[in-house]
Motif scaffolding. Structure first.
Motif, short mmCIF file in Angstrom:
data_model
loop_
_atom_site.label_atom_id
_atom_site.label_comp_id
_atom_site.label_asym_id
_atom_site.label_seq_id
_atom_site.Cartn_x
_atom_site.Cartn_y
_atom_site.Cartn_z
N UNK A 4 0.86 -1.19 0.00
CA UNK A 4 0.00 0.00 0.00
C UNK A 4 0.89 1.24 0.00
N UNK A 5 0.61 2.13 -0.93
CA UNK A 5 1.28 3.43 -0.95
C UNK A 5 0.25 4.49 -0.54
N UNK A 6 0.53 5.18 0.55
CA UNK A 6 -0.34 6.24 1.04
C UNK A 6 0.18 7.58 0.53
N UNK A 45 5.43 25.57 16.61
CA UNK A 45 4.57 25.57 17.80
C UNK A 45 4.81 24.34 18.68
N UNK A 46 5.84 23.56 18.35
CA UNK A 46 6.24 22.53 19.30
C UNK A 46 6.11 21.10 18.86
N UNK A 47 5.65 20.83 17.63
CA UNK A 47 5.58 19.45 17.18
C UNK A 47 6.99 18.95 16.85
N UNK A 48 7.23 17.69 17.10
CA UNK A 48 8.57 17.12 17.03
C UNK A 48 8.72 16.26 15.78
N UNK A 49 9.69 16.58 14.90
CA UNK A 49 9.88 15.77 13.69
C UNK A 49 10.27 14.33 13.99
N UNK A 50 10.79 14.07 15.19
CA UNK A 50 11.18 12.70 15.54
C UNK A 50 9.98 11.76 15.60
N UNK A 51 8.78 12.32 15.71
CA UNK A 51 7.57 11.48 15.70
C UNK A 51 7.50 10.64 14.43
N UNK A 52 8.10 11.13 13.34
CA UNK A 52 7.94 10.48 12.04
C UNK A 52 9.21 9.76 11.58
N UNK A 53 10.24 9.72 12.43
CA UNK A 53 11.55 9.26 12.00
C UNK A 53 11.53 7.79 11.55
N UNK A 54 10.69 6.96 12.12
CA UNK A 54 10.73 5.53 11.82
C UNK A 54 9.91 5.16 10.58
N UNK A 55 9.17 6.13 10.02
CA UNK A 55 8.32 5.84 8.87
C UNK A 55 9.10 5.96 7.57
N UNK A 57 9.15 7.59 4.41
CA UNK A 57 8.50 8.76 3.83
C UNK A 57 9.19 9.17 2.54
N UNK A 58 8.38 9.56 1.56
CA UNK A 58 8.89 10.09 0.30
C UNK A 58 8.38 11.52 0.17
N UNK A 59 9.28 12.49 0.28
CA UNK A 59 8.89 13.89 0.13
C UNK A 59 8.90 14.24 -1.35
N UNK A 60 7.76 14.71 -1.86
CA UNK A 60 7.59 14.93 -3.29
C UNK A 60 8.12 16.28 -3.76
N UNK A 61 8.45 17.16 -2.82
CA UNK A 61 9.10 18.44 -3.15
C UNK A 61 8.32 19.26 -4.18
N UNK A 62 7.02 19.14 -4.18
CA UNK A 62 6.21 19.94 -5.09
C UNK A 62 6.36 19.58 -6.55
#
Length: 376
Positions: A4-6, A45-55, A57-62
């Motif tokens: 599955x690709x989300x 505002x305080x959200x931590x990028x480490x929350x997503x470190x184990x996923x 992820x493919x950033x599409x860069x627009x």
């Protein structure tokens, strides 16, 4: 199902956590493509990028080229698009997925008119069932289903052409804020009745509805106090009303994430006031800190009060109804204890793990193309 690709709109705590849990339950490889890169204001505002470190992820860069390459790499997989209208390079990948006859599911908010009364609001009301419907007709016809991020509010999706049998009521289900704990409420919270309202002070967020309700409560002799965090176009007017009527209101402005968590964990009740909002994830954040709800029927997240008994709802944009509900709750200790007991016993129902269980159970029943590995 080979994988599955989300396709996510951005670094959203709710949808990324849900996709992670869905991928685990499908029992196949999965990855997440991000329409928009970087945390942006979320990190400020305080959200931590480490929350997503184990996923993965493919950033599409627009880039449509990057998006189309990502699709081509996994075109044998199922494709779940969590955005399908407003990110052009993701739309390009979706159009190609349909052309390639990939198996496609959709997740999206229902259209919601956030404009104040006037010409823009009228134009938006006319746009949704006409031009917007034409723009998405190929997706609506082809996709197997749409998970409705706006809860039970299906009528706007039907206006876009979605068949009722393709619409799956759902919502947003983020994990608890990092650093927060579930804090049960007790008699001291009921005795010192403290209402918390967070979020930008704009017309559609409805802070003025609470202010009008507080004026009524002062007139009725009901002792409550309120805290309004953040700022926005309504801020100056709200403060003026509070001063004029000598209301017990605090306006701390923008607060840090630890300060906001402390407010979520200590208030008597959280007021979600939106005249019209697709959902309102601050509601989940407050609930997972133990705060019971007062919530407008104009918000998708009213589903959490209706389904789980986490609080009371009031008619959207109706200050009198809100004031009456506050008066009722502030006066009835038994009701307050019952709501808090429901929340203490059942708050895990809105965690992404349990939300993913519900989604997969629904897909097992209604979507033959989306059976988890080993389910047949």
């Amino acid at each position: 199902m080979k994988g599955v690709q989300f396709w996510a709109h951005s670094f959203c705590r709710s949808t990324l956590a849900l996709y992670d849990e869905l991928g685990k339950r499908f029992g196949v490889p999965y990855r997440i493509c991000l329409g928009r890169s970087g945390l942006g204001l979320r990190e400020e505002i305080g959200f931590d990028p480490d929350e997503f470190a184990r996923l993965e992820l493919v950033e599409l860069d627009g880039s449509s080229e990057v998006a189309l390459n990502a699709l081509d790499e996994r075109k044998e997989w199922h494709q779940f698009f969590g955005t399908y209208q407003d990110v052009p390079h993701v739309q390009a990948a979706l159009a190609q997925a349909i052309k390639e006859e990939c198996i496609v599911g959709i997740g999206s908010e229902a259209p919601c008119n956030l404009f104040e009364p006037g010409g823009k609001r009228i134009a938006k009301a006319l746009y949704t069932p006409t031009l917007a419907r034409q723009r998405v007709a190929h997706v609506v016809k082809y996709a197997d289903f749409i998970l409705n991020w706006s809860g039970d509010g299906a009528e706007p999706l039907r206006q876009l052409g979605w068949d009722s049998d393709k619409i799956i009521p759902f919502g947003y289900f983020p994990p608890p804020l990092q650093g927060s704990t579930f804090t049960p409420r007790d008699e001291k919270h009921h005795k010192d009745f403290h209402i918390l309202c967070s979020g930008n002070m704009t017309w559609h967020r409805g802070q003025d509805v609470l202010m009008d309700a507080l004026v009524l409560l002062k007139r009725w002799g009901v002792p409550v106090r309120a805290t309004f965090t953040s700022k926005g176009p309504l801020a100056e007017g709200l403060q003026a009303i509070a001063k004029k009527h000598d209301l017990a209101c605090d306006f701390p402005g923008f607060v840090s994430m630890p300060e906001l968590i402390e407010l979520y964990q200590s208030c008597s009740v959280f007021a979600a006031l939106g005249r019209a909002e697709p959902w309102g994830m601050r509601v989940n954040d407050a609930l997972l800190c133990g705060a019971p709800l007062l919530i407008s029927t104009g918000m998708g997240a009213v589903k959490l009060a209706n389904d789980y008994g986490y609080g009371l709802s009031f008619r959207s944009d109706d200050a009198y109804d809100l004031a009456w509900r506050i008066r009722e709750l502030a006066a009835d200790g038994t009701m307050y204890r019952r709501i808090n007991q429901n929340l203490a016993e059942n708050h895990t129902a809105i965690l992404p793990e349990e939300a993913a269980d519900r989604a997969v159970s629904t897909l097992l029943t209604h979507c033959p193309n989306w059976q988890p590995a080993g389910s047949r």
